[in-house]
Every structure is written in structure tokens, then in C-alpha cells.
Design an enzyme around this catalytic site. Structure first.
Site, PDB file in Angstrom:
ATOM      1  N   GLY A   8       0.826  -1.217   0.000  1.00 42.62           N
ATOM      2  CA  GLY A   8       0.000   0.000   0.000  1.00 42.62           C
ATOM      3  C   GLY A   8       0.854   1.257   0.000  1.00 42.62           C
ATOM      4  O   GLY A   8       0.478   2.287   0.543  1.00 42.62           O
ATOM      5  N   ILE A   9       2.024   1.179  -0.640  1.00 43.68           N
ATOM      6  CA  ILE A   9       2.969   2.324  -0.651  1.00 43.68           C
ATOM      7  C   ILE A   9       2.392   3.548  -1.365  1.00 43.68           C
ATOM      8  O   ILE A   9       2.824   4.674  -1.117  1.00 43.68           O
ATOM      9  CB  ILE A   9       4.318   1.903  -1.291  1.00 43.68           C
ATOM     10  N   GLN A  12      -1.705   7.338   1.359  1.00 41.33           N
ATOM     11  CA  GLN A  12      -1.200   8.456   2.173  1.00 41.33           C
ATOM     12  C   GLN A  12      -0.044   8.018   3.079  1.00 41.33           C
ATOM     13  O   GLN A  12       1.065   8.565   3.011  1.00 41.33           O
ATOM     14  CB  GLN A  12      -2.336   9.013   3.047  1.00 41.33           C
ATOM     15  N   SER A 125      -6.667  -0.111  13.689  1.00 37.09           N
ATOM     16  CA  SER A 125      -7.404   1.166  13.607  1.00 37.09           C
ATOM     17  C   SER A 125      -8.236   1.445  14.853  1.00 37.09           C
ATOM     18  O   SER A 125      -8.787   0.518  15.474  1.00 37.09           O
ATOM     19  CB  SER A 125      -8.327   1.108  12.386  1.00 37.09           C
ATOM     20  N   GLU A 127     -11.048   2.530  14.731  1.00 40.87           N
ATOM     21  CA  GLU A 127     -12.430   2.137  14.418  1.00 40.87           C
ATOM     22  C   GLU A 127     -12.808   0.833  15.122  1.00 40.87           C
ATOM     23  O   GLU A 127     -13.986   0.565  15.342  1.00 40.87           O
ATOM     24  CB  GLU A 127     -12.612   1.969  12.905  1.00 40.87           C
ATOM     25  N   TYR A 149     -15.451  -2.311   7.728  1.00 36.15           N
ATOM     26  CA  TYR A 149     -14.043  -1.909   7.832  1.00 36.15           C
ATOM     27  C   TYR A 149     -13.500  -2.238   9.227  1.00 36.15           C
ATOM     28  O   TYR A 149     -12.440  -2.847   9.378  1.00 36.15           O
ATOM     29  CB  TYR A 149     -13.907  -0.404   7.546  1.00 36.15           C
TER      30      TYR A 149
HETATM   31  P1  NAP Z   1      -4.909   4.718   1.704  1.00 34.98           P
HETATM   32  O1  NAP Z   1      -4.413   6.070   1.356  1.00 34.98           O
HETATM   33  O2  NAP Z   1      -6.297   4.336   1.296  1.00 34.98           O
HETATM   34  O3  NAP Z   1      -3.875   3.650   1.124  1.00 34.98           O
HETATM   35  C1  NAP Z   1      -4.106   2.282   1.167  1.00 34.98           C
HETATM   36  C2  NAP Z   1      -3.490   1.637  -0.065  1.00 34.98           C
HETATM   37  O4  NAP Z   1      -3.958   0.282  -0.087  1.00 34.98           O
HETATM   38  C3  NAP Z   1      -3.913   2.264  -1.378  1.00 34.98           C
HETATM   39  O5  NAP Z   1      -2.986   3.199  -1.827  1.00 34.98           O
HETATM   40  C4  NAP Z   1      -4.040   1.092  -2.343  1.00 34.98           C
HETATM   41  O6  NAP Z   1      -2.842   0.936  -3.094  1.00 34.98           O
HETATM   42  C5  NAP Z   1      -4.197  -0.102  -1.428  1.00 34.98           C
HETATM   43  N1  NAP Z   1      -5.589  -0.567  -1.526  1.00 34.98           N
HETATM   44  C6  NAP Z   1      -6.719   0.152  -1.540  1.00 34.98           C
HETATM   45  N2  NAP Z   1      -7.799  -0.630  -1.699  1.00 34.98           N
HETATM   46  C7  NAP Z   1      -7.325  -1.874  -1.790  1.00 34.98           C
HETATM   47  C8  NAP Z   1      -7.930  -3.123  -1.989  1.00 34.98           C
HETATM   48  N3  NAP Z   1      -9.240  -3.253  -2.120  1.00 34.98           N
HETATM   49  N4  NAP Z   1      -7.139  -4.192  -2.050  1.00 34.98           N
HETATM   50  C9  NAP Z   1      -5.806  -4.094  -1.919  1.00 34.98           C
HETATM   51  N5  NAP Z   1      -5.168  -2.915  -1.743  1.00 34.98           N
HETATM   52  C10 NAP Z   1      -5.922  -1.832  -1.666  1.00 34.98           C
HETATM   53  O7  NAP Z   1      -4.824   4.466   3.288  1.00 34.98           O
HETATM   54  P2  NAP Z   1      -3.924   5.263   4.368  1.00 34.98           P
HETATM   55  O8  NAP Z   1      -4.707   6.401   4.876  1.00 34.98           O
HETATM   56  O9  NAP Z   1      -2.571   5.457   3.819  1.00 34.98           O
HETATM   57  O10 NAP Z   1      -3.884   4.183   5.539  1.00 34.98           O
HETATM   58  C11 NAP Z   1      -2.919   3.139   5.533  1.00 34.98           C
HETATM   59  C12 NAP Z   1      -3.478   1.991   6.347  1.00 34.98           C
HETATM   60  O11 NAP Z   1      -3.736   2.441   7.678  1.00 34.98           O
HETATM   61  C13 NAP Z   1      -4.795   1.438   5.815  1.00 34.98           C
HETATM   62  O12 NAP Z   1      -4.816   0.051   6.017  1.00 34.98           O
HETATM   63  C14 NAP Z   1      -5.832   2.117   6.704  1.00 34.98           C
HETATM   64  O13 NAP Z   1      -7.000   1.337   6.796  1.00 34.98           O
HETATM   65  C15 NAP Z   1      -5.089   2.204   8.019  1.00 34.98           C
HETATM   66  N6  NAP Z   1      -5.503   3.302   8.897  1.00 34.98           N
HETATM   67  C16 NAP Z   1      -5.531   4.571   8.419  1.00 34.98           C
HETATM   68  C17 NAP Z   1      -5.915   5.604   9.270  1.00 34.98           C
HETATM   69  C18 NAP Z   1      -5.950   7.035   8.791  1.00 34.98           C
HETATM   70  O14 NAP Z   1      -6.488   7.893   9.493  1.00 34.98           O
HETATM   71  N7  NAP Z   1      -5.360   7.333   7.635  1.00 34.98           N
HETATM   72  C19 NAP Z   1      -6.251   5.325  10.603  1.00 34.98           C
HETATM   73  C20 NAP Z   1      -6.161   4.012  11.055  1.00 34.98           C
HETATM   74  C21 NAP Z   1      -5.784   3.008  10.198  1.00 34.98           C
HETATM   75  P3  NAP Z   1      -2.871   0.426  -4.637  1.00 34.98           P
HETATM   76  O15 NAP Z   1      -4.074   1.032  -5.289  1.00 34.98           O
HETATM   77  O16 NAP Z   1      -1.600   0.965  -5.173  1.00 34.98           O
HETATM   78  O17 NAP Z   1      -2.905  -1.056  -4.576  1.00 34.98           O
END
Ligand code: NAP
Length: 321
Positions: A8-9, A12, A125, A127, A149
Site C-alpha cells: 500500500g505504498i 497516504q 485502527s 475504528e 471496515y
Molecule cells: P490509503 O491512502 O487508502 O492507502 C491504502 C493503499 O492500499 C492504497 O494506496 C491502495 O494501493 C491499497 N488498496 C486500496 N484498496 C485496496 C484493496 N481493495 N485491495 C488491496 N489494496 C488496496 O490508506 P492510508 O490512509 O494510507 O492508511 C494506511 C493503512 O492504515 C490502511 O490500512 C488504513 O485502513 C489504516 N488506517 C488509516 C488511518 C488514517 O487515518 N489514515 C487510521 C487508522 C488506520 P494500490 O491502489 O496501489 O494497490
């Protein structure tokens, strides 16, 4: 030189983490479902596209994962991939569970099988806690997930604990509360608010449609949250940590402050749209991040107001281009 693999590089956190690790001298590899130009935008924005190797990978394919781990032997894996939107998870529950949970099982089984001393960070998370009803979440607070989620993340969180206990692997859960940045996609409410407010300040006559404003969240700054992920993997033993600012604000405060920053009155530009209300919306969450402070020596230095200012400045720059 240490090697880090970030699933997931392109997201964000993945992009900020990649930048942070490159600056620390790591060789950074990242996986994406499909490494096309659009996906690589965040890495381009941070100026690190040429400093990472991006590999197309189907995380639901065990054999592809084994091949990857055997070829590159990463020292650290950061499992960030997956469908990350709570609201979208109601429309795509299976995709959410497959990407957050089933795919993680593939990685865990692969690590178990290769038997190399790899450390893994899992993006758990806040959540998972569900409705806290005034309680302050610690690492010992029970989970009551209220969305597909959150259910996927809670299952993954427990998988990490289970593999850690039974296989003696170095696996950590980072229970991260909301963290924002200019790299947030527009389907997330913070980015939606900041982008609309900037367009309105620029002359747009649009109305910003929002759901409930009485919900409260702990909003932090994503670039400093990725540092906490790294700190977890530098400890002598694996553990789970809450990462948050410890300060909770209402969404109404977020909106009001964003518009005030642009000398606008939010009430003239926002419309409440009941179709955006969700029965299972968590009203409030509050975190106690003191364990991370004590063990990791990590503490948030930027709070909601700083996050809004930073997002706003980036948006204004973007509109000038
Ligand atoms: P993000 O921007 O949505 O990035 C997640 C990445 O995962 C995407 O760039 C995508 O990369 C890949 N992805 C998306 N949908 C997918 C699917 N259906 N199957 C496989 N890969 C998928 O998330 P983030 O905000 O960076 O968060 C990173 C992680 O931390 C996530 O797991 C999120 O749930 C968790 N998290 C985030 C927060 C927050 O506030 N940001 C809080 C708690 C936990 P590709 O399209 O390149 O494959």
C-alpha cells in the site's frame, strides 16, 4: 542497508513512510495492485518516485508473496494496504475483508513459512473500538466494531496477536486514530472540507454537503504518525500501541476552523444532507496515547488546528498551479 517492504505504498501513509525510511537510509520496496501513473501520484508529490521500487502484487495470491519475500528478504514489512474507507466498506464489505484480513493471512503464513527474522507492522485502527461512550481508549479497551471496515481491522488485529503468541513472530499492531494530510483522497471528509473551503474562498458558489457535524475525532498529522510505525519495529519485543494526539474535537469545530482560517462564515456555505448520515456512525472517540509516549518515546506535536493549517496551505498552493 536495511530493506523495508511497504504494502500500500501508493496511499497516504505508504508515501510518507517511504519518504521517512529513505531518509533513514533504507532500501524501500513497495507493492501496489497496479503500478500505473495515477497510482504513483503521492510518491511523485513527495519527490520520491525514483527512489523506491514499486512491484505489482496481488496480496490475495500466496505464491506471489512467497516469491517476493524470498527474492528481497525484507528486514521490515509495513502492512498498510487495503480498502481504507469506513463508508465505502458498507458498499464493498467483501473487498474490505479480503484486502484487510485475508491478504494479511497470506503475508503471515508466508512469514511463518520462510522462517527469516522479519518484523511486521500492521495498520490496525481506532475504528475497532466502536462507540466508546465517553470512555478513553487504551491498548486494553475491548473492541466493538460497527462497520465492515472495523470488523476487518479487528479480525486482523487479533490475527497479529495470535500469530505473535503461537509462532513467536515479531508482529506489532499500530492502533492509529485518524491522521490527515494533503495526500488524503477527496472521499475522506477532512480533505473534502478543506478542498471545498479553498474553492469557495477562490470564488466558487458551491455548497459543501456534509452529514453529521456532532461527531468527534482525534485528528493528527500523518507524516509524524508514520514515525511511530517505525519506532514500534525498533523495540526489543513486539507489542501493540495506540497512536493519537489525545485531543478530540467535533467535526463542527473542524469545519468552523477551516472556514475561519479563510475568513469565511461556515454557516453560509455548508448544507447538512441527511442522506450522508449513517446509523452506525461512531459519535466520539478519545484516546490515551501515553503507552506510546512511555515505550516508543513518540508523542504527537501537531494537533487539529495545525493539521488544518497544513492541509489548507497545500490546497492553496495546488489551486495556484
Ligand atoms: P490509503 O491512502 O487508502 O492507502 C491504502 C493503499 O492500499 C492504497 O494506496 C491502495 O494501493 C491499497 N488498496 C486500496 N484498496 C485496496 C484493496 N481493495 N485491495 C488491496 N489494496 C488496496 O490508506 P492510508 O490512509 O494510507 O492508511 C494506511 C493503512 O492504515 C490502511 O490500512 C488504513 O485502513 C489504516 N488506517 C488509516 C488511518 C488514517 O487515518 N489514515 C487510521 C487508522 C488506520 P494500490 O491502489 O496501489 O494497490
Amino acid at each position: 542497508m536495511k530493506t523495508a517492504l511497504i504494502t500500500g505504498i501508493t496511499g497516504q501513509d505508504g508515501a510518507y513512510l517511504a519518504k521517512f525510511l529513505i531518509e533513514k537510509g533504507y532500501l524501500v520496496l513497495g507493492t501496489s495492485r497496479n503500478k500505473n501513473i495515477k497510482n504513483l501520484q503521492n510518491l511523485q508529490l513527495l519527490g520520491i518516485q525514483g527512489s523506491t521500487s514499486i512491484i505489482s502484487l496481488n496480496l490475495n495470491n500466496y505464491d506471489e508473496i512467497i516469491d517476493l519475500l524470498e527474492q528481497y528478504c525484507p528486514d521490515e514489512i509495513y502492512y498498510l494496504a487495503g480498502q481504507s474507507s469506513v463508508s465505502l466498506s458498507f458498499e464493498r464489505p467483501l473487498e474490505t475483508i479480503e484486502s484487510c484480513t485475508s491478504a494479511l493471512i497470506n503475508i503471515l503464513e508466508a512469514i511463518k513459512s520462510i522462517r527469516k527474522p522479519v518484523k511486521l507492522y500492521h495498520a490496525s485502527s481506532s475504528e475497532c473500538f466502536g462507540e466508546l461512550q465517553g470512555r478513553v481508549a487504551t491498548e486494553h479497551t475491548s473492541f466493538e466494531p460497527r462497520s465492515p471496515y472495523a470488523i476487518a481491522k479487528a479480525a486482523s488485529h487479533w490475527l497479529i496477536k495470535n500469530y505473535r503468541d503461537t509462532q513467536e513472530l515479531f508482529l506489532c499492531n499500530g492502533i492509529l486514530f485518524n491522521h490527515e494530510s494533503p495526500l488524503r483522497p477527496v472521499n475522506f471528509v477532512t480533505k473534502k472540507i478543506v478542498s471545498a473551503a479553498c474553492r469557495i474562498a477562490n470564488g466558487s458558489k458551491e455548497k459543501l454537503n456534509l452529514g453529521r457535524l456532532d461527531i468527534s475525532r482525534d485528528w493528527g498529522w500523518a507524516p509524524e504518525y508514520v514515525e511511530a510505525m517505525w519506532c514500534m519495529l525498533q523495540m526489543d519485543s513486539p507489542d501493540d500501541y495506540i497512536i493519537a494526539t489525545g485531543k478530540t474535537h467535533s467535526l463542527k469545530d473542524f469545519v468552523r476552523y477551516t472556514f475561519e482560517y479563510l475568513t469565511l462564515n461556515w454557516e453560509e456555505h455548508v448544507e447538512i444532507n441527511k442522506s450522508l448520515f449513517r446509523d452506525t456512525d461512531i459519535t466520539s472517540n478519545t484516546a490515551d496515547p501515553s503507552y506510546a509516549k512511555k515505550k516508543l518515546k513518540w508523542k504527537a506535536s501537531l494537533y487539529m488546528h495545525d493539521v488544518i493549517k497544513n492541509m489548507m496551505n497545500a490546497e492553496v498552493d495546488l489551486l495556484k498551479k
